[in-house]
Design a protein around this motif. Structure first.
Motif, PDB file in Angstrom:
ATOM      1  N   PRO A  50       0.822  -1.224   0.000  1.00  0.00           N
ATOM      2  CA  PRO A  50       0.000   0.000   0.000  1.00  0.00           C
ATOM      3  C   PRO A  50       0.851   1.267   0.000  1.00  0.00           C
ATOM      4  O   PRO A  50       1.884   1.342   0.680  1.00  0.00           O
ATOM      5  N   ILE A  51       0.408   2.265  -0.769  1.00  0.00           N
ATOM      6  CA  ILE A  51       1.054   3.573  -0.808  1.00  0.00           C
ATOM      7  C   ILE A  51       0.143   4.541  -0.063  1.00  0.00           C
ATOM      8  O   ILE A  51      -1.012   4.741  -0.459  1.00  0.00           O
ATOM      9  N   ASN A  52       0.661   5.165   0.993  1.00  0.00           N
ATOM     10  CA  ASN A  52      -0.187   5.975   1.867  1.00  0.00           C
ATOM     11  C   ASN A  52       0.143   7.461   1.844  1.00  0.00           C
ATOM     12  O   ASN A  52      -0.329   8.218   2.696  1.00  0.00           O
ATOM     13  N   GLN A  53       0.944   7.880   0.881  1.00  0.00           N
ATOM     14  CA  GLN A  53       1.258   9.306   0.782  1.00  0.00           C
ATOM     15  C   GLN A  53       1.598   9.647  -0.658  1.00  0.00           C
ATOM     16  O   GLN A  53       1.773   8.758  -1.494  1.00  0.00           O
ATOM     17  N   ASP A  54       1.650  10.947  -0.962  1.00  0.00           N
ATOM     18  CA  ASP A  54       2.026  11.378  -2.308  1.00  0.00           C
ATOM     19  C   ASP A  54       3.368  10.744  -2.674  1.00  0.00           C
ATOM     20  O   ASP A  54       4.274  10.659  -1.834  1.00  0.00           O
ATOM     21  N   ALA A  55       3.487  10.312  -3.925  1.00  0.00           N
ATOM     22  CA  ALA A  55       4.712   9.600  -4.307  1.00  0.00           C
ATOM     23  C   ALA A  55       4.987   9.719  -5.798  1.00  0.00           C
ATOM     24  O   ALA A  55       4.067   9.867  -6.609  1.00  0.00           O
ATOM     25  N   ALA A  56       6.286   9.648  -6.129  1.00  0.00           N
ATOM     26  CA  ALA A  56       6.712   9.477  -7.519  1.00  0.00           C
ATOM     27  C   ALA A  56       6.776   7.980  -7.771  1.00  0.00           C
ATOM     28  O   ALA A  56       7.386   7.242  -6.996  1.00  0.00           O
ATOM     29  N   LEU A  57       6.141   7.536  -8.845  1.00  0.00           N
ATOM     30  CA  LEU A  57       5.998   6.095  -9.091  1.00  0.00           C
ATOM     31  C   LEU A  57       6.547   5.703 -10.449  1.00  0.00           C
ATOM     32  O   LEU A  57       6.278   6.357 -11.455  1.00  0.00           O
ATOM     33  N   GLN A  58       7.319   4.619 -10.469  1.00  0.00           N
ATOM     34  CA  GLN A  58       7.752   3.991 -11.721  1.00  0.00           C
ATOM     35  C   GLN A  58       7.407   2.515 -11.648  1.00  0.00           C
ATOM     36  O   GLN A  58       7.832   1.818 -10.721  1.00  0.00           O
ATOM     37  N   LEU A  59       6.619   2.039 -12.593  1.00  0.00           N
ATOM     38  CA  LEU A  59       6.254   0.628 -12.637  1.00  0.00           C
ATOM     39  C   LEU A  59       7.404  -0.154 -13.268  1.00  0.00           C
ATOM     40  O   LEU A  59       7.928   0.235 -14.314  1.00  0.00           O
ATOM     41  N   LEU A  60       7.795  -1.249 -12.637  1.00  0.00           N
ATOM     42  CA  LEU A  60       8.953  -2.026 -13.092  1.00  0.00           C
ATOM     43  C   LEU A  60       8.497  -3.344 -13.702  1.00  0.00           C
ATOM     44  O   LEU A  60       7.719  -4.086 -13.100  1.00  0.00           O
TER      45      LEU A  60
END
Length: 642
Positions: A50-60
């Protein structure tokens, strides 16, 4: 709601607690089926976390290095589950992903693992993979973790736990297997479609030969059978090209216990290759304005204290020798010696850039378990040089070094390469890196801009810079797709200050130069190891230890063979006569095995017509040629390094 930023700059909102896999599904089901892990704010996570805060995301996915590493580490856990089923009571140490695949170190007690066991483990792994069991992450207290492994009597995991802080410990489970692990892992075992366990070896616990010998099992997995099949073909070809095998067969180098581990003895054939590489380097560097220097193999302790190598690099240096109350160290690097040469005479801006080069001999105490043929040695001969320049000259000088790499790639037929920009880790300033945050940022930006402007392919890696500045590690691929680290190109803002180096600038003020450390051909040891595998021992004519071999059909033509040999030797060709009492067919076969580029068969017809019948390595008979024409052709091929 939380804001998720994507690599293309797009920002989307999602529910708090969403996962990277859920985000992938919101984009497309096809993408979700490919996602192995995710990079969240620069850190690799489980795609199901789970991601619970603003984030920079890269799908791998499988095309990403971190995606493959996660895939292989998860496969190590799958293998461990299979091992537990076949070897009850087994205890595990560590099971990391490596460059190609993974391994797991384990204590089997008094039992031995065989090749037959590997095949049985593969079957068990395939069955478990098909169950598509999820990899579940669980945070656990240190006391509960210790209790869990105490109950199992697992001293190896208990040892690992000693150095972990409470609140940072996680377990991962899949199917019937649970392990202490920081992760990350792929969503489930069903992603693993093709499996091959590649070998069994011994490995001392913690790499210390005083500890118990554990069993290490190597393996590799893929998301489809086709990629595994291609890899196995490459693996078979790699075995044929193994530089240790070819080095022995072709008389390139040898090692001897009386000399010591990791210390190479270069045979005559290997020495020829060394001399040709040095000749190429000297010609190239002379044309580029370098001056050659020679420095001693040892120096006083104070030199390496000043450079910073002893505080940061002592574990890789040989212990000191004490003489007349002074400590002397074997030279592990050339740069401190070169700094003293720069400082020996006053310099002004007119003297810069000041470029000095040396094929310097260095000694590094690599751990016994890490030594590997020519690739990991304790005595190395480095194509080293240092460029002292102003900030204004840096871009041009750094680009010129990169251009030199590209020239060499063309000569040696290296088609695939990438520059790995190795940066510092801000959290380790003052420990692993010089504590100069402003200079780190400034020099990293200088290097990055040169790479961008020149269009050289590169990737960035945090935490792998030299202690004194950012560096480029040059990654190259051989003809069969094997990756090697060739050389390095480093920027140094620290040592010039430590040594008090300066030049007088145009304003008649003292200014500290930047230093570029570069070694485009790396070391003789590593580069020749690469070339043996790249060429499969079939060196281009200019580099081949023996360039031509004359094969007289019988003793009647020995005098003519000697005449041909004289003509070739006068032209500078490395040539010999096979004067054995053997049939010509055997002489040809034996010379093929020696991988000599040219065979010159001489008999009645050739002697009468003043010709040679030419056979080319790998091509067979290419016809009769006039001696003068052949000499001109081979000399032209050698001089142009075709």
């Amino acid at each position: 709601m939380i804001n998720i930023s994507f690599p293309d700059g797009a920002v989307r909102q999602y529910e708090n607690g969403t996962t990277a896999l859920g985000i992938a599904k919101s984009i497309s089901e096809g993408l979700a089926k490919k996602v192995l892990a995710a990079k969240v704010n620069g850190e690799v996570w489980d795609a199901t976390r789970p991601i619970n805060q603003d984030a920079a995301l890269q799908l791998l996915t499988w095309t990403d290095t971190e995606g493959q590493s996660t895939f292989w580490h998860s496969s190590a856990h799958l293998m461990a589950e299979a091992v537990e089923a076949l070897f009850p009571g087994v205890k595990f140490w560590v099971g990391p992903a490596i460059d190609k695949g993974f391994y797991y170190d384990m204590d089997l007690g008094d039992r031995k693992m065989t090749e037959e066991d590997l095949r049985e483990l593969e079957k068990r792994m395939n069955d478990l993979a098909k169950q598509a069991n999820p990899y579940n992450r669980r945070e656990i207290t240190k006391s509960d973790a210790l209790q869990y492994f105490n109950d199992k009597g697992d001293q190896y995991k208990i040892d690992l736990l000693q150095n972990l802080e409470d609140g940072s410990i996680t377990f991962y489970s899949q199917g019937g297997f649970t392990d202490l692990c920081r992760g990350p892992h792929i969503p489930n075992t069903g992603f693993i479609k093709a499996i091959r366990l590649t070998g069994i070896a011994g490995a001392y616990w913690k790499g210390d030969e005083k500890n118990k010998m554990l069993t290490r099992v190597y393996g590799i997995t893929f998301p489809n059978q086709k990629e595994l099949d291609e890899y196995l073909v490459m693996l078979e070809e790699a075995k044929k090209r193994d530089h240790r095998k070819l080095g022995k067969e072709l008389g390139i180098y040898t090692m001897n216990d009386d000399i010591g581990q990791g210390l190479i003895l270069w045979m005559p054939n290997g020495t020829v290759i060394i001399e040709e590489l040095e000749k190429l380097a000297k010609e190239t560097e002379q044309a580029a304005g370098y001056k050659r220097v020679v420095t001693p193999h040892i120096a006083k302790e104070n030199l390496y204290l000043t450079s910073g190598h002893l505080p940061y690099y002592a574990d890789s240096m040989y212990p000191p020798m004490e003489l007349e109350g002074e400590k002397y160290y074997l030279k592990a690097m050339n740069c401190p010696h070169h700094h003293k040469i720069f400082d020996a005479e006053p310099k002004s801006y007119r003297d810069l850039p000041y470029r000095i080069a040396e094929y310097g001999t260095c000694y590094r105490y690599e751990q016994s378990g890490e030594l590997f043929g020519l690739m990991r040695v304790r005595c190395l001969h480095m194509n080293d040089a240092h460029i002292y320049c102003s900030k204004e000259q840096f871009k041009q000088e750094f680009q010129a070094v990169n251009d030199m790499y590209l020239k060499y790639f063309k000569i040696f037929g290296i088609e695939k390469y990438v520059m790995r920009l190795s940066l510092h880790d801000p959290e380790k300033l003052g420990q692993k890196y010089i504590n100069e945050p402003v200079l780190w940022k400034e020099t990293e930006e200088l290097v990055r801009n040169v790479l961008i402007e020149t269009g050289v392919p590169f990737v960035e890696v945090k935490g792998e810079g030299a202690f004194y500045g950012p560096k480029i590690d040059v990654q190259i691929w051989s003809a069969i797709g094997r990756e090697f680290t060739l050389a390095t190109n480093q920027v140094d803002f620290a040592q010039p200050r430590s040594f008090g180096l300066s030049f007088t600038n145009k304003e008649n003020e003292a200014e500290i130069p930047l230093v570029i450390h570069r070694a485009p051909l790396g070391t003789h040891e590593r580069f020749i190891g690469f070339l043996l595998e790249h060429y499969a021992g079939k060196f281009p004519v200019w580099l081949a230890p023996l360039q031509a071999r004359i094969l007289p059909i019988s003793d009647k033509f020995q005098a003519y063979a000697l005449e041909v040999e004289k003509r070739l030797k006068r032209a500078g060709v490395r040539v010999e006569i096979d004067d054995r009492q053997e049939k010509i067919g055997k002489k040809i076969r034996d010379t093929e095995l020696m991988k000599v580029p040219y065979m010159l068969v001489v008999g009645e017809k050739e002697m009468t017509e003043n010709k040679v019948s030419v056979r080319r390595q790998g091509q067979g008979d290419i016809g009769a040629q006039d001696i003068s024409a052949f000499v001109d052709a081979i000399v032209e091929e050698i001089e142009n390094r075709k």
